[in-house]
Scaffold this motif. Structure first.
Motif, PDB file in Angstrom:
ATOM      1  N   GLU A  24       0.831  -1.199   0.000  1.00  0.00           N
ATOM      2  CA  GLU A  24       0.000   0.000   0.000  1.00  0.00           C
ATOM      3  C   GLU A  24       0.866   1.249   0.000  1.00  0.00           C
ATOM      4  N   LYS A  26      -3.423   3.225  -2.671  1.00  0.00           N
ATOM      5  CA  LYS A  26      -3.483   2.197  -3.711  1.00  0.00           C
ATOM      6  C   LYS A  26      -2.361   1.182  -3.523  1.00  0.00           C
ATOM      7  N   ILE A  27      -2.532   0.035  -4.165  1.00  0.00           N
ATOM      8  CA  ILE A  27      -1.550  -1.041  -4.047  1.00  0.00           C
ATOM      9  C   ILE A  27      -0.573  -0.965  -5.207  1.00  0.00           C
ATOM     10  N   HIS A  28       0.699  -0.927  -4.848  1.00  0.00           N
ATOM     11  CA  HIS A  28       1.780  -0.926  -5.838  1.00  0.00           C
ATOM     12  C   HIS A  28       2.169  -2.382  -6.081  1.00  0.00           C
ATOM     13  N   GLU A  39      -2.937  11.362  -5.623  1.00  0.00           N
ATOM     14  CA  GLU A  39      -4.011  10.517  -6.141  1.00  0.00           C
ATOM     15  C   GLU A  39      -3.714   9.029  -5.992  1.00  0.00           C
ATOM     16  N   ARG A  40      -2.455   8.695  -5.721  1.00  0.00           N
ATOM     17  CA  ARG A  40      -2.085   7.280  -5.608  1.00  0.00           C
ATOM     18  C   ARG A  40      -2.080   6.786  -4.153  1.00  0.00           C
TER      19      ARG A  40
END
Length: 282
Positions: free
Chosen positions: A35, A47-49, A43-44
């Protein structure tokens, strides 16, 4: 919302800002499950990288995307993602966009910075935990000493009452001695009266025989009274001796208890002072 990641948010944000200032590149800091927890691309956040997810799962330790590889994929930038290890534990991943060979050393330096900050933070937490435990022990000791101080004060108060009672008893015994002296004087006068009566009965001859019997009984009574007074006096002297000894012991114990009370009070004050100083450190 509870923070579940091993690296504090403030530290992750600091690392991102630091690397971005040096390189001007996009920087992502990933935590558990890959995460994104800090980034220059708001905006990221959250989120999951995908590369970081693989690294945190232990499948790989690093993922590098060259400029050539990035050119062949849509939406992918060149960069380097590397694990942050602390004592064998995977704390997170730092990802920096750019030529992997150029940004990899920066990622390694950032990982070292994170390690040092985590070590400092955990040492601080351990120190704080130790101080809190000591403070709790001091608080407990203070409470126990206050109870002992209270008990000592009560005992000292009872010793004072006992000392006063012993003093009163001593006074009463002295008063009894005066009464005995008075009775002893009466017995002596009674004996003298009996003796005089016997002399007068002897002078009266046959007519004084009955009076002689009475005089003899009076003298016997005086003798008996004197003997009884002697025994009573011995008993009273023994009682007085015991009372005096008890009084000395009570006064001695009272002084000891008062000193203990003062010592406990002083110790409690010192411990409270230490506790306050520890609270400042915590």
């Amino acid at each position: 919302m509870a923070w579940n990641h091993p690296v504090p948010l403030e530290l992750a944000q600091h690392v991102v800002e630091m690397i971005h200032e040096v390189t001007g590149s996009n920087v992502n800091f990933m935590g558990l499950g890959g995460e994104i927890i800090a980034t220059k691309q708001p905006e990221r956040l959250g989120k999951i990288h995908s590369a970081a997810e693989s690294i945190m799962a232990g499948r790989v330790d690093e993922v590098a995307v060259t400029v050539e590889d990035a050119a062949k994929m849509d939406g992918v930038k060149a960069g380097y993602n590397g694990v942050i290890l602390y004592q064998g534990q995977r704390l997170g991943v730092i990802g920096i966009t750019g030529d992997p060979e150029a940004v990899k050393p920066l990622q390694k330096m950032a990982a070292i910075v994170v390690n040092e900050e985590i070590a400092k933070e955990r040492a601080r937490q351990e120190r704080e935990k130790g101080l809190q435990e000591v403070a709790a022990q001091l608080e407990s000791a203070t409470g126990e000493m206050e109870e002992l101080h209270s008990s000592a004060a009560q005992v000292a108060g009872r010793y004072s009452e006992m000392a006063e009672a012993v003093k009163t008893t001593e006074t009463e015994l002295n008063d009894l001695n005066q009464v005995l002296d008075y009775i002893r004087n009466i017995a002596s006068q009674t004996n003298l009266l009996g003796l005089n009566a016997s002399i007068e009965a002897a002078r009266a001859g046959e007519q004084g025989r009955g009076f002689a019997v009475v005089a003899d009984e009076v003298r016997k009574l005086a003798t008996y009274s004197a003997d009884s007074l002697g025994k009573i006096n011995q008993a009273l002297q023994a009682i007085k001796s015991s009372v005096l000894r008890i009084g000395a012991d009570v006064r001695g114990n009272k002084e000891i208890t008062e000193r203990q009370e003062q010592t406990l009070s002083s110790l409690a004050a010192q411990v409270q002072g230490l506790q306050q100083e520890l609270q400042k450190l915590v």
